[in-house]
Design an enzyme around this catalytic site. Structure first.
Site, mmCIF file in Angstrom:
data_model
loop_
_atom_site.group_PDB
_atom_site.id
_atom_site.type_symbol
_atom_site.label_atom_id
_atom_site.label_comp_id
_atom_site.label_asym_id
_atom_site.label_seq_id
_atom_site.Cartn_x
_atom_site.Cartn_y
_atom_site.Cartn_z
ATOM 1 N N CYS A 179 -7.247 -28.004 11.171
ATOM 2 C CA CYS A 179 -8.396 -28.917 11.156
ATOM 3 C C CYS A 179 -7.987 -30.362 10.902
ATOM 4 C CB CYS A 179 -9.420 -28.458 10.120
ATOM 5 S SG CYS A 179 -10.232 -26.922 10.619
ATOM 6 N N CYS B 193 -7.074 -27.550 6.114
ATOM 7 C CA CYS B 193 -5.975 -26.787 6.724
ATOM 8 C C CYS B 193 -5.272 -27.612 7.794
ATOM 9 C CB CYS B 193 -6.477 -25.474 7.296
ATOM 10 S SG CYS B 193 -7.130 -25.571 8.977
ATOM 11 N N CYS C 154 -12.267 -29.661 6.453
ATOM 12 C CA CYS C 154 -11.358 -28.564 6.069
ATOM 13 C C CYS C 154 -9.967 -29.160 5.873
ATOM 14 C CB CYS C 154 -11.339 -27.490 7.149
ATOM 15 S SG CYS C 154 -10.118 -26.194 6.849
ATOM 16 N N HIS D 255 -6.182 -21.554 9.981
ATOM 17 C CA HIS D 255 -7.516 -21.941 9.513
ATOM 18 C C HIS D 255 -8.201 -20.798 8.759
ATOM 19 C CE1 HIS D 255 -11.466 -23.627 9.152
ATOM 20 N NE2 HIS D 255 -11.929 -22.465 9.578
ATOM 21 N N ASP E 223 -7.915 -7.445 0.134
ATOM 22 C CA ASP E 223 -7.028 -7.693 1.268
ATOM 23 C C ASP E 223 -7.790 -7.313 2.518
ATOM 24 O OD1 ASP E 223 -6.618 -4.634 0.901
ATOM 25 O OD2 ASP E 223 -5.672 -5.093 2.824
ATOM 26 N N ASP F 128 0.869 -1.178 0.000
ATOM 27 C CA ASP F 128 0.000 0.000 0.000
ATOM 28 C C ASP F 128 0.905 1.226 0.000
ATOM 29 O OD1 ASP F 128 0.985 0.253 2.512
ATOM 30 O OD2 ASP F 128 -0.917 0.032 3.539
ATOM 31 N N GLY G 190 -0.601 5.944 2.723
ATOM 32 C CA GLY G 190 -1.558 7.035 2.921
ATOM 33 C C GLY G 190 -2.554 6.729 4.029
#
Lengths: 378, 378
Positions: free
Chosen positions: B307, B304, B302, B333, B264, B91, B94
């Site tokens: 999990c 991940c 899931c 997760h 984001d 970014d 600002g």
């Protein structure tokens, strides 16, 4: 026997062994990372396995308070709760009761204390400790002992030892989890006669291993080594020897030289989080200004994830920015170093070159000032 | 062109694309994890890669204060500094200058402000911001804009937009890192005429992408969607569209429906550390008492790490015990969920079934109350 000695060093009491547990074999000498609250701080299981950890510690005192044994029973024990498939040793909670909590009355059966978390009134003695450890289902349970502060008078130490020995006898006959080994603990502060008596009596109780407790409680390193020099030569050779709460790389090697097989300590995890990295050339204060633009790893040629991927400059930035990854990388490196140190010790024991290896480590890490590693803060 | 649209949804503005960067291709629509201080909080690079992250964010404001650009130059840029080989978007700083720091005088060339870290007096404008982003070497740099607070009067918003547009023109002509793309930012608060003017002018400046800023700054979700409904249909179709700082799973899908390609947000990381888990059936407060003895994973099926390996009961225990692993597992997760959500969106766009998929997500996550996700705390 659960413990097999593969090789005895010719120049010292050091030995290379294997301890069989209900969750796999543990190669000794071994360093055991401390997982106080069902987690080795900042680490995931796969990381511990990757660095070669075969056994970790759990804390009876902490786990009994939180999450508590009702939940632990439902979970099916500590291995299942934290999904750790290798060995676990649980301490008895004695050290924490005496060091962390507000103490109440002691009687023959144990001691009243208040939880350091919420002040709730609790009682723990040999029966309670062994029952908790049975529910935790650790592979190695420790007897509930009274850990004297340092310094303490001979009279106090003798009285305390009497309690510890009586409690040890009681712990030995309590119900155990399947395959659970139980280790006795030698107390007696820094008094040679009490220590010798303790070894003799504990050795006579038919435990699966024998631990030296009451060290690393504030005494100078010299006193600790004196205690070791008294106890070590008279420990039953066929049992695994565990030096509780120790220590620095130097102290680990000093212990191995005296026939110690097992160690645990919060130093690599705690000092890591605080910014100290262990390396073959001593500790490095990674937060120091001189590493600001040091784009080399914490330790050249180190095989840990942190050193294979990141620079001191980056880790320093993370530590100064309070990023969790900073604590992770430092912990990873330090645990890797401690585990690697013991792996090298085993290799040198096998090769018959342990003496010169030990000498090198002792020179690298000069004698520590008195800075005992108290249990992992929570 | 760096951006290729692979497929245009028939029932909405949604599209499936690929953005080519100097550090690899980014499949869109995409969620970009936020790495404020050169670290996505609690995550290691390999974990981000494992969950499929192709691009992360870095914060110009924060990185300029710490570790600073002298070090960043020596390190060879942000990719090298943090050893992240995939794409990075920075970014402009600002938003943070206006939201985090104590503001001083503004002039044509930028704004004086005091560091939120040590109070040091600094100046940042389009030239400074682009120079920092050049040194960081991000794959996508954002123009330095003025982000108005909410609510703001039309007159103030108009004046601010004038500044933003002038600064955008200046940013466009500053030196860039090799291969660095620069995105323009559309401001104008919630005023349709100002937003339309902003889109038109920014679209005319030949940027590599176009972002909608000034949303998720405290306004109700309804206002944000109104801004989107004004801007989205008039955005240049051939450019990637980035909705800054947004948002919940519902808002992501609402954005994709309106032709947004990039998002984001700190929600998955921050809420994760605080104990909220995103799942296909809504968020779960993992610390709640009702999960005390819930031995199922956060989300069944899931993929991940959390999990696949751990239960809600265990994660809850870690969170209550302030264990770092708790923050790690929750972050893992949640980021996995957000990245997976965009992956599924891409698959449904390819299969021509995005409409019904979007409908399902919008029903699962009811309209949010006004709770903007301010930048990652540090």
């Amino acid at each position: 026997m659960n413990f097999t000695i593969l090789k005895q060093d010719s120049g010292s009491l050091a030995r290379r062994g294997i301890l069989q547990t209900a969750h796999g074999a543990v190669q000794t000498p071994v360093f055991m990372p401390v997982g106080t609250q069902a987690s080795v701080k900042a680490m995931a299981n796969f990381e511990l396995e990757e660095m070669g950890a075969e056994i970790i510690l759990g804390n009876t005192y902490h786990l009994n308070l939180r999450p508590g044994m009702e939940l632990m029973q439902k979970a099916g024990g500590l291995h299942a709760f934290m999904n750790w498939q290798k060995a676990i040793l649980t301490d008895s909670g004695g050290f924490q009761v005496f060091s962390l909590s507000k103490l109440g009355k002691k009687n023959r059966d144990g001691i009243f204390f208040q939880s350091h978390l919420d002040g709730s009134r609790l009682f723990m003695g040999p029966k309670e400790s062994m029952e908790i450890q049975r529910i935790l289902g650790s592979d190695i349970a420790m007897v509930f002992d009274e850990c004297t502060a340092w310094p303490v008078s001979w009279d106090e130490a003798r009285l305390s030892l009497e309690t510890t020995l009586r409690w040890a006898r009681e712990c030995r006959i309590q119900p155990r989890a399947e395959g659970q080994l139980v280790f006795g603990i030698v107390q007696g502060s820094t008094f040679p006669d009490l220590r010798r008596q303790a070894v003799e009596e504990i050795a006579g109780m038919d435990f699966d291993g024998i631990a030296i407790g009451g060290v690393s409680v504030g005494e100078p390193e010299k006193s600790m080594l004196e205690v070791l020099d008294i106890c070590a030569p008279v420990l039953p050779l066929e049992l695994p020897h565990y030096l509780m709460g120790v220590g620095t790389p130097r102290q680990l090697i000093a212990g191995v030289l005296r026939g110690i097989d097992m160690f645990d300590c919060v130093l690599p995890t705690r000092l890591g989080r605080n910014g100290s990295a262990y390396t073959p050339t001593g500790t490095i204060p990674v937060k120091a200004a001189r590493y600001k633009d040091d784009f080399t790893p914490i330790q050249e040629d180190c095989g840990c994830y942190a050193c294979r991927n990141h620079t001191k400059a980056y880790v320093r930035h993370l530590l100064h920015s309070n990023e969790i990854l900073g604590a992770r990388l430092m912990t990873t490196h330090n645990l890797y170093y401690f585990i690697q140190l013991m792996k090298e010790a085993r290799q040198h024991l096998e090769a018959g070159t342990f003496g010169s290896f030990a000498e090198k480590i002792l020179q690298t890490y000069p004698a520590a000032k008195s800075r005992p590693a108290l249990p992992e803060e929570v």
